[in-house]
Design a protein around this motif. Structure first.
Motif, PDB file in Angstrom:
ATOM      1  N   PRO A  49      28.217  46.506  22.761  1.00  0.00           N
ATOM      2  CA  PRO A  49      28.925  47.405  21.851  1.00  0.00           C
ATOM      3  C   PRO A  49      28.117  48.639  21.473  1.00  0.00           C
ATOM      4  N   ALA A  50      26.806  48.589  21.677  1.00  0.00           N
ATOM      5  CA  ALA A  50      25.923  49.711  21.376  1.00  0.00           C
ATOM      6  C   ALA A  50      24.787  49.686  22.379  1.00  0.00           C
ATOM      7  N   GLN A  51      24.164  50.828  22.593  1.00  0.00           N
ATOM      8  CA  GLN A  51      23.101  50.897  23.585  1.00  0.00           C
ATOM      9  C   GLN A  51      22.000  49.885  23.285  1.00  0.00           C
ATOM     10  N   ASN A  52      21.565  49.163  24.321  1.00  0.00           N
ATOM     11  CA  ASN A  52      20.485  48.180  24.200  1.00  0.00           C
ATOM     12  C   ASN A  52      20.813  47.043  23.234  1.00  0.00           C
ATOM     13  N   THR A  53      22.097  46.694  23.133  1.00  0.00           N
ATOM     14  CA  THR A  53      22.507  45.586  22.267  1.00  0.00           C
ATOM     15  C   THR A  53      23.392  44.622  23.052  1.00  0.00           C
ATOM     16  N   PRO A  54      22.793  43.786  23.903  1.00  0.00           N
ATOM     17  CA  PRO A  54      23.588  42.809  24.654  1.00  0.00           C
ATOM     18  C   PRO A  54      24.081  41.680  23.750  1.00  0.00           C
ATOM     19  N   LEU A  65      32.236  43.611  16.992  1.00  0.00           N
ATOM     20  CA  LEU A  65      31.575  44.445  17.993  1.00  0.00           C
ATOM     21  C   LEU A  65      31.540  45.907  17.555  1.00  0.00           C
ATOM     22  N   LYS A  66      32.614  46.365  16.935  1.00  0.00           N
ATOM     23  CA  LYS A  66      32.629  47.741  16.433  1.00  0.00           C
ATOM     24  C   LYS A  66      31.641  47.919  15.290  1.00  0.00           C
ATOM     25  N   ASP A  67      31.537  46.900  14.433  1.00  0.00           N
ATOM     26  CA  ASP A  67      30.559  46.960  13.344  1.00  0.00           C
ATOM     27  C   ASP A  67      29.138  47.016  13.897  1.00  0.00           C
ATOM     28  N   LEU A  68      28.892  46.252  14.953  1.00  0.00           N
ATOM     29  CA  LEU A  68      27.581  46.284  15.590  1.00  0.00           C
ATOM     30  C   LEU A  68      27.242  47.692  16.060  1.00  0.00           C
ATOM     31  N   LYS A 121      15.740  52.332  14.430  1.00  0.00           N
ATOM     32  CA  LYS A 121      14.463  51.635  14.301  1.00  0.00           C
ATOM     33  C   LYS A 121      14.451  50.309  15.037  1.00  0.00           C
ATOM     34  N   HIS A 122      15.628  49.744  15.290  1.00  0.00           N
ATOM     35  CA  HIS A 122      15.685  48.414  15.883  1.00  0.00           C
ATOM     36  C   HIS A 122      16.692  48.391  17.017  1.00  0.00           C
ATOM     37  N   LEU A 123      16.414  47.617  18.035  1.00  0.00           N
ATOM     38  CA  LEU A 123      17.369  47.433  19.111  1.00  0.00           C
ATOM     39  C   LEU A 123      18.558  46.617  18.640  1.00  0.00           C
ATOM     40  N   ASN A 124      18.316  45.648  17.796  1.00  0.00           N
ATOM     41  CA  ASN A 124      19.366  44.779  17.282  1.00  0.00           C
ATOM     42  C   ASN A 124      19.730  45.218  15.874  1.00  0.00           C
ATOM     43  N   PRO A 125      20.948  45.735  15.633  1.00  0.00           N
ATOM     44  CA  PRO A 125      21.291  46.247  14.311  1.00  0.00           C
ATOM     45  C   PRO A 125      21.234  45.205  13.215  1.00  0.00           C
ATOM     46  N   PHE A 126      21.360  43.913  13.545  1.00  0.00           N
ATOM     47  CA  PHE A 126      21.314  42.889  12.512  1.00  0.00           C
ATOM     48  C   PHE A 126      19.905  42.694  11.973  1.00  0.00           C
ATOM     49  N   LEU A 127      18.901  43.250  12.677  1.00  0.00           N
ATOM     50  CA  LEU A 127      17.539  43.162  12.167  1.00  0.00           C
ATOM     51  C   LEU A 127      17.283  44.193  11.080  1.00  0.00           C
ATOM     52  N   THR A 128      18.228  45.118  10.859  1.00  0.00           N
ATOM     53  CA  THR A 128      18.023  46.142   9.844  1.00  0.00           C
ATOM     54  C   THR A 128      18.524  45.701   8.480  1.00  0.00           C
TER      55      THR A 128
END
Length: 216
Positions: free
Chosen positions: A54-59, A132-135, A142-149
């Motif tokens: 859903p976002a670059q570098n976010t499998p 997926l859209k929220d992701l 700062k992070h590849l995984n948005p949930f780490l923010t």
């Protein structure tokens, strides 16, 4: 940077990349038809599972009743390959409702206890396009995984730090309460089997409810 990331396709603005293998499934068709999904194939990454980007570098992988037999060995193998390939950049989503209790428990046990990874539950696959859209929208530079923010993650150089990193990503669990839980139960496995009463005695009612819900 993970060299596999360079092999992932670029995500066009407002689009969701869908693994071509899923494009004929009901979920894949739904996302492609109504939510800006674009089918792709990754012939060179056959050993690195990915369902959506859903976002670059976010499998993202999705484990649900539609694409899984529910066998623990099958689930464990898929999660292991996924984590080995994508590390902390990967996002695991699992279906969690009254008919998939055992499936979700298997995913949660494997991801949390064996790979120190969070699992994002969805009660219905109808929720997945929104997730997926929220992701995509919450992705941070700062992070590849948005949930780490959502919360800052401690340096995971040792087991204790990894445990704190996992616990502080549970809603209503701050670093102080996480430290109390680690001191009391020592391992995440023991913590996952604790009763809500035992958790309450250690960290209070609100934290106990959040932690108990996370593991069950």
């Amino acid at each position: 940077m993970n060299p596999l990331m360079s092999k992932l396709p670029k995500v066009p603005p407002g689009k969701i990349i869908v693994n071509k293998d899923l494009s004929d499934s009901s979920l894949g068709k739904e996302i492609i038809r109504f939510h800006g999904g674009v089918a792709f194939s990754l012939p060179s990454l056959s050993g690195a599972p990915v369902d959506f980007i859903p976002a670059q570098n976010t499998p993202v992988i999705v484990i649900c009743s539609e694409n899984s037999s529910g066998a623990d060995a099958e689930i464990a193998a898929k999660i292991k390959r996924f984590k080995k390939a994508w590390g902390s950049a990967g996002v695991i989503v699992a279906e969690r409702n009254c008919s998939t209790t055992n499936l979700y428990k298997g995913v949660q046990t494997c991801a949390t206890l064996k790979h120190d990874s969070n699992v994002i539950p969805v009660t219905s696959l109808l929720e997945l396009p929104v997730l997926l859209k929220d992701l995509a929208q919450t992705r941070s530079n700062k992070h590849l995984n948005p949930f780490l923010t959502v919360k800052s993650t401690p340096n995971t150089t040792d087991l204790a730090s990894k445990q704190l990193a996992l616990l502080t990503n549970i809603p209503n669990v701050g670093r102080k309460k996480a430290q109390l839980l680690v001191d009391k139960f020592v391992t995440i496995r023991r913590l996952s089997y604790a009763t809500e009463e035992e958790l309450t005695e250690c960290a209070g009612s609100a934290t106990a409810k959040a932690v108990y819900k996370f593991f069950h």
